[in-house]
Structures are given as structure tokens and as C-alpha cells.
Design a protein around this motif. Structure first.
Motif, PDB file in Angstrom:
ATOM      1  N   ARG A   1     -31.469 -12.808 -11.328  1.00  0.00           N
ATOM      2  CA  ARG A   1     -30.465 -13.564 -12.080  1.00  0.00           C
ATOM      3  C   ARG A   1     -30.393 -15.020 -11.632  1.00  0.00           C
ATOM      4  O   ARG A   1     -30.077 -15.905 -12.438  1.00  0.00           O
ATOM      5  CB  ARG A   1     -29.094 -12.902 -11.936  1.00  0.00           C
ATOM      6  CG  ARG A   1     -28.944 -11.604 -12.733  1.00  0.00           C
ATOM      7  CD  ARG A   1     -27.585 -10.996 -12.532  1.00  0.00           C
ATOM      8  NE  ARG A   1     -27.367 -10.613 -11.132  1.00  0.00           N
ATOM      9  CZ  ARG A   1     -26.237 -10.066 -10.692  1.00  0.00           C
ATOM     10  NH1 ARG A   1     -25.219  -9.849 -11.522  1.00  0.00           N
ATOM     11  NH2 ARG A   1     -26.119  -9.722  -9.410  1.00  0.00           N
ATOM     12  N   TYR A   2     -30.678 -15.284 -10.375  1.00  0.00           N
ATOM     13  CA  TYR A   2     -30.621 -16.668  -9.889  1.00  0.00           C
ATOM     14  C   TYR A   2     -31.719 -17.511 -10.522  1.00  0.00           C
ATOM     15  O   TYR A   2     -31.487 -18.634 -10.965  1.00  0.00           O
ATOM     16  CB  TYR A   2     -30.726 -16.696  -8.360  1.00  0.00           C
ATOM     17  CG  TYR A   2     -29.524 -16.102  -7.669  1.00  0.00           C
ATOM     18  CD1 TYR A   2     -28.341 -16.823  -7.542  1.00  0.00           C
ATOM     19  CD2 TYR A   2     -29.574 -14.812  -7.136  1.00  0.00           C
ATOM     20  CE1 TYR A   2     -27.236 -16.277  -6.902  1.00  0.00           C
ATOM     21  CE2 TYR A   2     -28.475 -14.256  -6.498  1.00  0.00           C
ATOM     22  CZ  TYR A   2     -27.306 -14.995  -6.385  1.00  0.00           C
ATOM     23  OH  TYR A   2     -26.204 -14.451  -5.772  1.00  0.00           O
TER      24      TYR A   2
ATOM     25  N   LYS B   1     -33.289 -16.833 -13.344  1.00  0.00           N
ATOM     26  CA  LYS B   1     -33.004 -16.940 -14.775  1.00  0.00           C
ATOM     27  C   LYS B   1     -31.936 -17.999 -15.035  1.00  0.00           C
ATOM     28  O   LYS B   1     -32.001 -18.748 -16.018  1.00  0.00           O
ATOM     29  CB  LYS B   1     -32.565 -15.587 -15.323  1.00  0.00           C
ATOM     30  CG  LYS B   1     -33.694 -14.569 -15.429  1.00  0.00           C
ATOM     31  CD  LYS B   1     -33.194 -13.247 -15.971  1.00  0.00           C
ATOM     32  CE  LYS B   1     -34.341 -12.246 -16.116  1.00  0.00           C
ATOM     33  NZ  LYS B   1     -33.857 -10.923 -16.595  1.00  0.00           N
TER      34      LYS B   1
ATOM     35  N   ASP C   1     -32.729 -10.797  -6.419  1.00  0.00           N
ATOM     36  CA  ASP C   1     -31.941 -10.778  -7.656  1.00  0.00           C
ATOM     37  C   ASP C   1     -32.457 -11.844  -8.609  1.00  0.00           C
ATOM     38  O   ASP C   1     -32.231 -13.044  -8.409  1.00  0.00           O
ATOM     39  CB  ASP C   1     -30.467 -11.032  -7.328  1.00  0.00           C
ATOM     40  CG  ASP C   1     -29.550 -10.761  -8.507  1.00  0.00           C
ATOM     41  OD1 ASP C   1     -30.050 -10.741  -9.646  1.00  0.00           O
ATOM     42  OD2 ASP C   1     -28.339 -10.593  -8.286  1.00  0.00           O
TER      43      ASP C   1
END
Length: 427
Positions: free
Chosen positions: A387-388, A390, A385
Motif C-alpha cells: 500500500r505504501y 501504491k 505492505d
């Protein structure tokens, strides 16, 4: 004009090494720097160009064997251990440190780490300008943040501020009431008035507070004092590091696992991580923090181990850092935009790891003894993922654009220019 700076740090790596770049820069700019700390820190202090002033032998201790110096500590955990540390490691010795510092030739500015309790007391007694370099999550109470030590996060409005006021009152009047009495007894012994304040707030009473984390890592606070400056964590300049033979294996997905330099039992995080990732398509670098490499044998084929390794050289190649949540290690990962998996509950790790999860930069396993399965699942989640990563980059970029060392040193010089040396509180 040359200024005399006196640095004061707890004799532990995580309290002393983060301050070394600032001392070195002050020396480079032509200032005198003296440094009062433990014998194990002497080499690091002298390497900055500072003068080493050893603390008395009876106050010194080995950070890798805190149980010998402070019997009974290892049997505690959570808030009881935090209160034990506050009273026995930081508050009770502060009177002797205050006396030793008061007997030295006066400095123009005194700089301490978060837990150098005697530093703000010196200002109160003599008026000498003092600064704190924050090597922990912000400790001083806030209506916008839960009290330190609980590993809690803010909740949504309209209940957050009311809850925090209540919790701060309970912590000060109940949980930390014995620590308040200890602090006041020590203060009275050295000639300072009883204060009846939350001992965790002492560091905030310096005139300059340089926090070694980006603002995006901390909980938002509308009551943040104006003298608090978020710098971000200094990244060491690249050196002629003699890279090990395995360095060319850093081309695929890389996981770094470390437990820092205090909690070094490999059974806590190192071994479970190696077991969890043994059959995964990743390359694992295990840093023992000084513990013998042999303690990890036999190593899986996809892993190597080092006692120490320059993290700022390695982290640009790392995809995930697995750690128990030492503040310095977490901040270094953020400085390189590396997401995390964290598992630790001792010292300040509950608060560090709660912030990791709250800011979205990693997964907090909320335990001191994670299973291999839990670590493996968390690492796989962070790798899959984006998102971590980012979020880690976003938190990193919330720090000021200036070099942390240059900006922090500028602020220390500005503080020195304002010195008056008039007692702040009287005896």
C-alpha cells in the motif's frame, strides 16, 4: 523575444539546485538569466548558462556550518529553531539583499525560491513581475490546513476549519509576533510600509507560484490562490553516469538512506539505518550528502556509501528511501514512486514528514534521533505492505502530465509577457 530573468536564491543546495533546470531551459530558449546567490552555488549556476552574481561576502555562509554563521542556532529545535531561522537567516538579511537587487540593472522578471524574501518586496516596490518556485511545503496560511512549522495534519470536519483559524491566529499573534516585528522593522528601514502580516505568507505575494510537488502531497485547500501551480519535481535527464562497481548489486531489495546536505551528522539517521539493516536481506546505499564516507566505517557487508550519487539514476532501483525528510529528497522519491521512512524535526522537516504519513506514502518516526530498532521495523513494514508504494505512485500521478520544467518555463514566459513595471504598493 528574449527576456531578462533574474533568479534569487538562498545560498543552500536545497534552495538553489531545484531551480537550475528552469534556468537552463530559459537559457536554451534564448533568454538571458542572471542569478544572485552564494559563492558555494557558483558552479551549479554557471552550469545552467546563467550569469553568476555573488551576494556580498558578509551575507554569504557555509550551509554545512550554520552554527558559525548563526551562533546559538544548534541549541534550538522545533518552533524556536524555525523562528530563529526565519528571523536570522531569512528576514534580517532581506533588507541588504533588497538593496543589492534594487541597485542592479532591472530585470523583466525576478524568480526566487520560497525563502527569497526580498523578491516579493521588489514587486511591491517597483512592480517588476515576480515568481516563486516552491522548495518547501506550502507555507501560506489556509483555513483548510494547520499553520506551517507545527508538523500537524488536517482533522475531520466540522472542526478542521475552526481549529485552523484559531491556530493561524495564535501563530501569527503570539508565536510569530517577534518575527512580524523583525520583518516590519526591516521593511521600514528599506522604505516599505509596515505590513503586520504573517512572514510565512510573503512568498505567496508573488504573481506566479510554481510548487515542486504533486497536489496529492499537499493538504487540500479550498482557498488556494489561483496563481499557485503544482508541477511535481523535475527528474534529471539520464546522463553518461560512470556507475560504481557495486551497481550490479541493485537486483534485489534496495534501501537508500540519506540525510541531505544540511543535517549531515551521520549519528542521526545514517548510522542507525546501517545498524538496523545489517543482518537483513537488503542492499543498503548510504549517501552522506558530502560528509566523509569514513564517518560511516565500518560498513556492514550489505552496504556501500557514497558522498554524492545521482538519485534520479539510483531511485528506479530503490524499494524504500530512509531520510530525515528534506523536501527535495522526498519529492524525488515521489517522482519515482518510491515509498519512504522519515525521521526529522528541524527546518521544515516536521511539515514534510507529516505529509508523508498523511498521504500514506511512508512512515513518519516523528523524531530527530530514531533508534535502529524503530528504523528496522518501519523499513520491514514498508517492504511488506504494498500500500505504501501504491500510495507513492498515486501521489506521483496526481501531478500534471506535462514535463515540470517545460510547464514551469512556459508559465515564466507567460508572466514575462504581462510585465508592466509599475510599482505595486508604493513606498
Amino acid at each position: 523575444m528574449s527576456t531578462d530573468f533574474l533568479f534569487v536564491t538562498v545560498p543552500q543546495t536545497g534552495h538553489t539546485l531545484p531551480l537550475t533546470p528552469f534556468a537552463a531551459e530559459l537559457v536554451r530558449r534564448g533568454h538571458r538569466v542572471r542569478w544572485y546567490t552564494g559563492s558555494s552555488m557558483a558552479a551549479a549556476v554557471l552550469a545552467t548558462g546563467a550569469e553568476f552574481l555573488p551576494i556580498a561576502a558578509e551575507l554569504d555562509y557555509d550551509q554545512s556550518d550554520l552554527e558559525t554563521a548563526f551562533p546559538g542556532r544548534s541549541a534550538l529545535n522545533g518552533l524556536p529553531q524555525a523562528r530563529f531561522d526565519l528571523e536570522h537567516i531569512f528576514l534580517r538579511p532581506a533588507g541588504a539583499h533588497f538593496a543589492a537587487l534594487s541597485a542592479m540593472p532591472p530585470a523583466d522578471v525576478v524568480v526566487g525560491d520560497t525563502w527569497a524574501v526580498a523578491v516579493p518586496w521588489l514587486h511591491e516596490s517597483t512592480g517588476v513581475p515576480t515568481a516563486t518556485i516552491g522548495v518547501n511545503p506550502l507555507l501560506f496560511p489556509s483555513v483548510d490546513a494547520p499553520p506551517a512549522g507545527l508538523g500537524m495534519t488536517p482533522i475531520g470536519a466540522p472542526f478542521n476549519r475552526a481549529r485552523n483559524r484559531f491556530l493561524n491566529t495564535i501563530v501569527r499573534r503570539v508565536a510569530l509576533a517577534p518575527s512580524v516585528r523583525v520583518a516590519d522593522d526591516v521593511r521600514q528601514h528599506i522604505g516599505l510600509p509596515r505590513a503586520q502580516r504573517n512572514p510565512l505568507a510573503y512568498a505567496a505575494r508573488t504573481q506566479l507560484y510554481l510548487q515542486l510537488s504533486p497536489p496529492g502531497f499537499e493538504y487540500p485547500r479550498r482557498d488556494l490562490p489561483e496563481h499557485v501551480h503544482f508541477l511535481g519535481y523535475p527528474i534529471a535527464e539520464s546522463t553518461a553516469y560512470d556507475k560504481p562497481a557495486w551497481w550490479d548489486r541493485l537486483e534485489g531489495r534496495v534501501v537508500l538512506v540519506t540525510q541531505g546536505t544540511v543535517a549531515v551528522d551521520p549519528a542521526a539517521v545514517l548510522r542507525p539505518t546501517l545498524a538496523a539493516l545489517a543482518d537483513r536481506d537488503v542492499f543498503v546505499v548510504a549517501a552522506t550528502g558530502g560528509a566523509p564516507i569514513e564517518s560511516l566505517n565500518p560498513l556492514p557487508d550489505n552496504a556501500v556509501a557514497e558522498r554524492f550519487i545521482p538519485f534520479d539514476e539510483l531511485l528506479p532501483h530503490v524499494d524504500v528511501l530512509v531520510t530525515n525528510g528534506g523536501f527535495g529528497g522526498v519529492q524525488r522519491a515521489i517522482a519515482h514512486g518510491v515509498p519512504l521512512v522519515v525521521a526529522g524535526t528541524t527546518e521544515d522537516k516536521k511539515d514534510v514528514n507529516a505529509r508523508v504519513a498523511h498521504s500514506g506514502i511512508g512512515i513518519d518516526l516523528r523524531t530527530e534521533t530514531p533508534t535502529a530498532e524503530a528504523i528496522g521495523t518501519a523499513v520491514a513494514t514498508v517492504l511488506a505492505d504494498d500500500r505504501y508504494r501504491k500510495a507513492a505512485v498515486r501521489v506521483r500521478d496526481s501531478a500534471p502530465k506535462e514535463n515540470p520544467v517545460g510547464r514551469g518555463t512556459d508559465l515564466l514566459e507567460q508572466l514575462a509577457s504581462q510585465r508592466t513595471h509599475e510599482p505595486a504598493g508604493g513606498r
